[in-house]
Design a protein around this motif. Structure first.
Motif, PDB file in Angstrom:
ATOM      1  N   ILE A   3       0.869  -1.175   0.000  1.00 30.25           N
ATOM      2  CA  ILE A   3       0.000   0.000   0.000  1.00 30.25           C
ATOM      3  C   ILE A   3       0.905   1.223   0.000  1.00 30.25           C
ATOM      4  N   GLN A   4       0.777   2.037  -1.027  1.00 26.75           N
ATOM      5  CA  GLN A   4       1.601   3.245  -1.127  1.00 26.75           C
ATOM      6  C   GLN A   4       0.840   4.445  -0.575  1.00 26.75           C
ATOM      7  N   ARG A   5       1.599   5.372  -0.017  1.00 22.39           N
ATOM      8  CA  ARG A   5       1.005   6.635   0.462  1.00 22.39           C
ATOM      9  C   ARG A   5      -0.244   6.340   1.303  1.00 22.39           C
ATOM     10  N   THR A   6      -0.054   5.602   2.384  1.00 23.65           N
ATOM     11  CA  THR A   6      -1.197   5.137   3.173  1.00 23.65           C
ATOM     12  C   THR A   6      -2.061   6.297   3.654  1.00 23.65           C
ATOM     13  N   GLN A   7      -3.357   6.019   3.745  1.00 20.29           N
ATOM     14  CA  GLN A   7      -4.362   6.946   4.240  1.00 20.29           C
ATOM     15  C   GLN A   7      -5.021   6.339   5.470  1.00 20.29           C
ATOM     16  N   GLN A   8      -5.675   7.168   6.258  1.00 27.35           N
ATOM     17  CA  GLN A   8      -6.306   6.656   7.482  1.00 27.35           C
ATOM     18  C   GLN A   8      -7.390   5.631   7.162  1.00 27.35           C
ATOM     19  N   GLU A   9      -8.061   5.789   6.031  1.00 25.96           N
ATOM     20  CA  GLU A   9      -9.112   4.831   5.687  1.00 25.96           C
ATOM     21  C   GLU A   9      -8.553   3.460   5.297  1.00 25.96           C
ATOM     22  N   ASP A  10      -7.210   3.353   5.180  1.00 23.68           N
ATOM     23  CA  ASP A  10      -6.601   2.048   4.906  1.00 23.68           C
ATOM     24  C   ASP A  10      -6.484   1.207   6.180  1.00 23.68           C
ATOM     25  N   SER A  11      -6.722   1.805   7.330  1.00 23.16           N
ATOM     26  CA  SER A  11      -6.640   1.073   8.594  1.00 23.16           C
ATOM     27  C   SER A  11      -7.657  -0.061   8.590  1.00 23.16           C
ATOM     28  N   ALA A  12      -7.184  -1.277   8.806  1.00 23.81           N
ATOM     29  CA  ALA A  12      -8.036  -2.463   8.739  1.00 23.81           C
ATOM     30  C   ALA A  12      -7.173  -3.668   9.093  1.00 23.81           C
ATOM     31  N   VAL A  13      -7.811  -4.825   9.143  1.00 23.40           N
ATOM     32  CA  VAL A  13      -7.078  -6.092   9.236  1.00 23.40           C
ATOM     33  C   VAL A  13      -7.021  -6.679   7.836  1.00 23.40           C
ATOM     34  N   TYR A  14      -5.812  -6.969   7.375  1.00 20.53           N
ATOM     35  CA  TYR A  14      -5.615  -7.528   6.038  1.00 20.53           C
ATOM     36  C   TYR A  14      -5.403  -9.027   6.175  1.00 20.53           C
ATOM     37  N   LEU A  15      -6.291  -9.782   5.540  1.00 20.48           N
ATOM     38  CA  LEU A  15      -6.289 -11.234   5.647  1.00 20.48           C
ATOM     39  C   LEU A  15      -5.825 -11.864   4.344  1.00 20.48           C
ATOM     40  N   CYS A  16      -5.066 -12.928   4.493  1.00 17.24           N
ATOM     41  CA  CYS A  16      -4.634 -13.712   3.345  1.00 17.24           C
ATOM     42  C   CYS A  16      -5.236 -15.105   3.485  1.00 17.24           C
ATOM     43  N   ALA A  17      -5.586 -15.707   2.367  1.00 11.95           N
ATOM     44  CA  ALA A  17      -6.110 -17.074   2.375  1.00 11.95           C
ATOM     45  C   ALA A  17      -5.505 -17.836   1.209  1.00 11.95           C
ATOM     46  N   SER A  18      -5.391 -19.152   1.367  1.00 10.31           N
ATOM     47  CA  SER A  18      -4.933 -19.977   0.251  1.00 10.31           C
ATOM     48  C   SER A  18      -5.889 -21.146   0.063  1.00 10.31           C
ATOM     49  N   THR A  78      -2.983  -9.244   9.332  1.00 15.67           N
ATOM     50  CA  THR A  78      -2.111  -8.145   9.756  1.00 15.67           C
ATOM     51  C   THR A  78      -3.003  -6.955  10.075  1.00 15.67           C
ATOM     52  N   ARG A  79      -2.903  -6.484  11.319  1.00 18.08           N
ATOM     53  CA  ARG A  79      -3.690  -5.306  11.713  1.00 18.08           C
ATOM     54  C   ARG A  79      -2.890  -4.065  11.370  1.00 18.08           C
ATOM     55  N   LEU A  80      -3.395  -3.279  10.419  1.00 18.18           N
ATOM     56  CA  LEU A  80      -2.731  -2.054   9.980  1.00 18.18           C
ATOM     57  C   LEU A  80      -3.432  -0.846  10.583  1.00 18.18           C
ATOM     58  N   THR A  81      -2.663   0.000  11.243  1.00 20.98           N
ATOM     59  CA  THR A  81      -3.187   1.249  11.791  1.00 20.98           C
ATOM     60  C   THR A  81      -2.410   2.393  11.170  1.00 20.98           C
ATOM     61  N   VAL A  82      -3.125   3.290  10.522  1.00 22.75           N
ATOM     62  CA  VAL A  82      -2.508   4.464   9.903  1.00 22.75           C
ATOM     63  C   VAL A  82      -2.832   5.681  10.757  1.00 22.75           C
TER      64      VAL A  82
END
Lengths: 115, 115
Positions: free
Chosen positions: B79-94, B110-114
Motif C-alpha cells: 500500500i503506497q502513500r497510506t491513508q487513514q481509511e486504509d486502517s483495517a485487518v488484512y487477511l490472506c487465504a490460500s 495483519t492489523r494495519l493502523t494508519v
C-alpha cells in the motif's frame, strides 16, 4: 453482481437454545456456499460448506442446506453452547476457469450465548 | 502441516508512508487471496492469484494498492502513500483449488493502523 445477506446481530440466546442464522444470496452463476466462524481473538475458520443444490454441510453440530429455489443457506444448531459465541459469516464463491473467485461475504452475525 | 502465516501481525504507520504486508500460503496451494476486514465495510475481497498471475484484481480499492506473488508461493501486498481509511485487518487465504474443493484457509491477519 454477487451478494450475501445475513441477519445482523447481535443475536443473544440462552445455552441449549435452538439457533437459526438466516443467509440468502444472489449470484451470477452457480455458487459454492460456505459458513465461516471467527471466535474472539482468533482468525476466520471454515465451519461448513455445500457445493451444489440440496447438499447439506455439517460440522460441530451445525448444519446448513443449499436451497437453490430460495437462494438460501441458513445455519442451524439444535442446542447451542457458550463456546459457540462468535461471529458467523455466510459466503459464496463462483468457479472460474480452473479455480474459484474470491469469496463474497455477508456482514457477519455476532452470536452471544449466555449460560 | 503449517497453516497460512502473515507478517507482521501488527503494523502502525504514519499517513503517507508505504507499507508491505507478507503472506506465506499453505505449501502446495496454488490459489492465494487477499481480503480486508474493517468495521465499516466488513470483509472485502481485494485480489486473487492463481500461481503467479492475478486473474482478478477487481477488489483493489485504488491504484495505491498492488500485490505480487513469486515462485507460486509467498505474496506481498503493498500500500503506497497510506491513508487513514486504509486502517483495517488484512487477511490472506490460500486454497488447493482441486476438484470441487474451493475451501479457503485463512491466516491470522495483519492489523494495519494508519495514524
Amino acid at each position: 453482481g454477487n451478494s450475501v445477506t445475513q441477519m445482523e446481530g447481535p443475536v443473544t440466546l440462552s445455552e441449549e437454545a435452538f439457533l437459526t442464522i438466516n443467509c440468502t444470496y444472489t449470484a451470477t452463476g452457480y455458487p459454492s456456499l460456505f459458513w465461516y466462524v471467527q471466535y474472539p481473538g482468533e482468525g476466520l475458520q471454515l465451519l461448513l460448506k455445500a457445493t451444489k443444490a440440496d447438499d447439506k454441510g455439517s460440522n460441530k453440530g451445525f448444519e446448513a442446506t443449499y436451497r437453490k429455489e430460495t437462494t438460501s443457506f441458513h445455519l442451524e444448531k439444535g442446542s447451542v453452547q457458550v463456546s459457540d459465541s462468535a461471529v458467523y459469516f455466510c459466503a459464496l464463491t463462483l468457479r472460474s476457469g480452473g479455480g474459484a473467485d474470491g469469496l463474497t461475504f455477508g456482514k457477519g452475525t455476532h452470536l452471544i450465548i449466555q449460560p | 502441516g503449517a497453516g497460512v502465516s502473515q507478517s507482521p501481525s501488527n503494523k502502525v504507520t504514519e499517513k503517507g508512508k508505504d507499507v508491505e504486508l507478507r503472506c506465506d500460503p499453505i505449501s502446495g496451494h496454488t490459489a492465494l487471496y487477499w481480503y480486508r476486514q474493517s468495521l465499516g465495510q466488513g470483509l472485502e475481497f481485494l485480489i486473487y492469484f492463481q500461481g503467479n498471475s492475478a486473474p482478478d484484481k477487481s477488489g483493489l480499492p485504488s491504484d495505491r494498492f498492488s500485490a505480487e506473488r513469486t515462485g507460486g508461493s509467498v505474496s506481498t501486498l503493498t500500500i503506497q502513500r497510506t491513508q487513514q481509511e486504509d486502517s483495517a485487518v488484512y487477511l490472506c487465504a490460500s486454497s488447493p483449488q482441486q476438484g470441487a474443493s474451493y475451501e479457503q484457509y485463512f491466516g491470522p491477519g495483519t492489523r494495519l493502523t494508519v495514524t
